[in-house]
Design a protein around this motif. Structure first.
Motif, PDB file in Angstrom:
ATOM      1  N   SER A 129      49.650  43.094  38.146  1.00 16.37           N
ATOM      2  CA  SER A 129      48.772  41.924  38.254  1.00 16.37           C
ATOM      3  C   SER A 129      47.332  42.281  37.910  1.00 16.37           C
ATOM      4  O   SER A 129      46.647  41.558  37.160  1.00 16.37           O
ATOM      5  N   ILE A 133      44.921  41.162  34.618  1.00 17.16           N
ATOM      6  CA  ILE A 133      43.601  40.522  34.741  1.00 17.16           C
ATOM      7  C   ILE A 133      42.558  41.317  33.963  1.00 17.16           C
ATOM      8  O   ILE A 133      41.724  40.740  33.244  1.00 17.16           O
ATOM      9  N   VAL A 254      41.641  32.808  37.559  1.00 20.75           N
ATOM     10  CA  VAL A 254      42.779  33.601  38.007  1.00 20.75           C
ATOM     11  C   VAL A 254      42.629  33.915  39.482  1.00 20.75           C
ATOM     12  O   VAL A 254      41.524  34.189  39.959  1.00 20.75           O
ATOM     13  N   ALA A 256      44.599  36.543  42.193  1.00 18.94           N
ATOM     14  CA  ALA A 256      45.617  37.529  42.566  1.00 18.94           C
ATOM     15  C   ALA A 256      45.674  37.567  44.083  1.00 18.94           C
ATOM     16  O   ALA A 256      44.641  37.635  44.749  1.00 18.94           O
ATOM     17  N   ILE A 264      50.255  37.397  41.133  1.00 19.88           N
ATOM     18  CA  ILE A 264      49.443  36.404  40.431  1.00 19.88           C
ATOM     19  C   ILE A 264      49.775  35.043  41.026  1.00 19.88           C
ATOM     20  O   ILE A 264      50.914  34.567  40.930  1.00 19.88           O
ATOM     21  N   TRP A 267      46.920  31.255  37.239  1.00 20.38           N
ATOM     22  CA  TRP A 267      46.650  31.844  35.920  1.00 20.38           C
ATOM     23  C   TRP A 267      46.405  30.694  34.946  1.00 20.38           C
ATOM     24  O   TRP A 267      47.336  30.086  34.441  1.00 20.38           O
ATOM     25  N   LYS A 280      53.617  35.452  36.026  1.00 20.57           N
ATOM     26  CA  LYS A 280      54.145  35.776  37.358  1.00 20.57           C
ATOM     27  C   LYS A 280      55.448  36.551  37.259  1.00 20.57           C
ATOM     28  O   LYS A 280      55.668  37.519  37.995  1.00 20.57           O
ATOM     29  N   ASN A 284      54.445  40.022  39.012  1.00 15.09           N
ATOM     30  CA  ASN A 284      54.478  39.948  40.469  1.00 15.09           C
ATOM     31  C   ASN A 284      55.405  40.995  41.084  1.00 15.09           C
ATOM     32  O   ASN A 284      56.516  41.224  40.608  1.00 15.09           O
TER      33      ASN A 284
END
Length: 355
Positions: A129, A133, A254, A256, A264, A267, A280, A284
């Motif tokens: 995640s 980002i 975003v 997290a 996530i 998004w 995801k 994730n």
């Protein structure tokens, strides 16, 4: 590669598991409590027979490990790290890398002098995640950054602090910002880039049996015009709630979340290059605890840095930046004023008597 672990407490299982998964040879353990070492080997179901030491200098002098991880109480991270680096070891230090800016700089300098890799254990950078980002930031997908909001909303009670006498003390640990929240502080710095100014409030409202803070709130001003909002506490009832990180730009949002920024949750990007559901699915994770799965990936990165001669993702300088942000929050509390960066020398023990 011959590997030794110094400090075999709460986080040690993650270290020797990561070491094993990366093919390291565990040659020695060190702890001042012998039972901790035998308990760790039993918990890990380790089949080898590493040497056991109560003195880290004896371990280094007799075994000559190539790679040493330090997971002791924070107050002696720098002392052990300096000895290991100056005696031919590559070194990974659990967060925080040190308890003062001066000690952190010494670690960086000694590593450079001896040509050794120095890394800080900020494993959350390796969460899928978080990596996703960071790539979006590097690719400019957020557009102009507005602000980053980081929250660590956890629970630590008397039982936690009673497990180890060094916890919660200025000389050996600090408060929740230094211990529990420095991982998210590292991510904020990594995402924001250079920071100009920090203003913070900290307090101890529910843990009168420790010296450090149990809540900290800070505003951060980035050099790129973005801002940061930081919240950290161990006062959440009745258990850990979340560790979250939001990034807001004029072309992207975003979030997290999860226990350790391992999910996530949101998004959204103007470019619509990917969907939230797809991201995801790819990123994730549901780790069993707040430590996540990042140690194995971090170890892999450090070992590759040792073999190739490049810098690890979280080298000594990066570890020093995370420390600087926390110490700036402390100094702001002490002075009641915004603190400009670079911080200069400041140490956790400079907070004695402030709260």
């Amino acid at each position: 590669m011959k590997y030794a672990l110094i400090g075999t407490g709460r986080i040690a299982i993650n270290h020797i598991t990561a070491a094993a998964q990366n093919g390291l040879e565990l040659v020695a353990l060190c702890d001042i409590v012998p039972e901790n070492m035998t308990a760790l080997l039993s918990k890990a179901k380790y089949q080898g027979n590493p040497s056991l030491f109560s003195d880290y200098k004896a371990l280094i002098d007799e075994i000559h490990p190539e790679f040493v991880a330090i997971a002791t109480d924070s107050g002696i991270h720098a002392e052990i790290g300096l000895y290991a680096l100056s005696h031919g070891c590559h070194v990974l230090i659990e967060k925080p890398i040190a308890m003062s800016m001066a000690d952190a700089q010494s670690l960086v300098d000694v590593a450079d002098k001896h040509g050794k890799v120095l890394a800080a254990c900020h494993q959350n950078r390796f969460n899928p995640s978080v990596q996703r980002i960071r790539k979006a930031i590097d690719d400019g997908r957020f557009g102009k950054l507005s602000h980053i909001a980081a929250h660590v909303r956890w629970n630590r009670g008397a039982q936690y602090y009673e497990q180890a006498s060094w916890r919660g003390k200025w000389a050996s640990d600090g408060g929740c910002l230094m211990n529990q929240c420095i991982h998210n502080a590292d991510l904020m710095r990594w995402f924001m880039g250079d920071i100009e100014e920090v203003f913070a409030y900290t307090a101890n409202t529910q843990h009168d049996y420790i010296e450090g803070e149990d809540i900290g709130l800070a505003l951060v001003k980035g050099a790129n015009g973005a801002y940061g909002l930081f919240e950290g506490t161990v006062n959440v009832f009745p258990k850990n709630l979340e560790e979250t990180l939001y990034v807001f730009g004029d072309k992207g949002t975003v979030k997290a979340g999860g226990t350790s920024v391992n999910l996530i949750d949101e998004w959204l990007f103007a470019d619509e290059l990917d969907t939230a559901d797809a991201v995801k699915t790819e990123c994730n994770e549901l780790p069993p605890n707040v430590y996540g799965f990042g140690h194995t990936r971090l170890y892999a990165d450090v070992l590759d840095a040792i073999k190739t001669g490049r810098k690890p993702l979280v080298d000594g300088v990066e570890g020093m930046k995370a420390l600087e942000l926390i110490l700036a929050m402390y100094k702001s509390k002490k002075t009641g004023q915004p603190v400009r960066l670079p911080l200069g020398d400041f140490a956790s023990v400079d907070m004695v008597g402030v709260l």
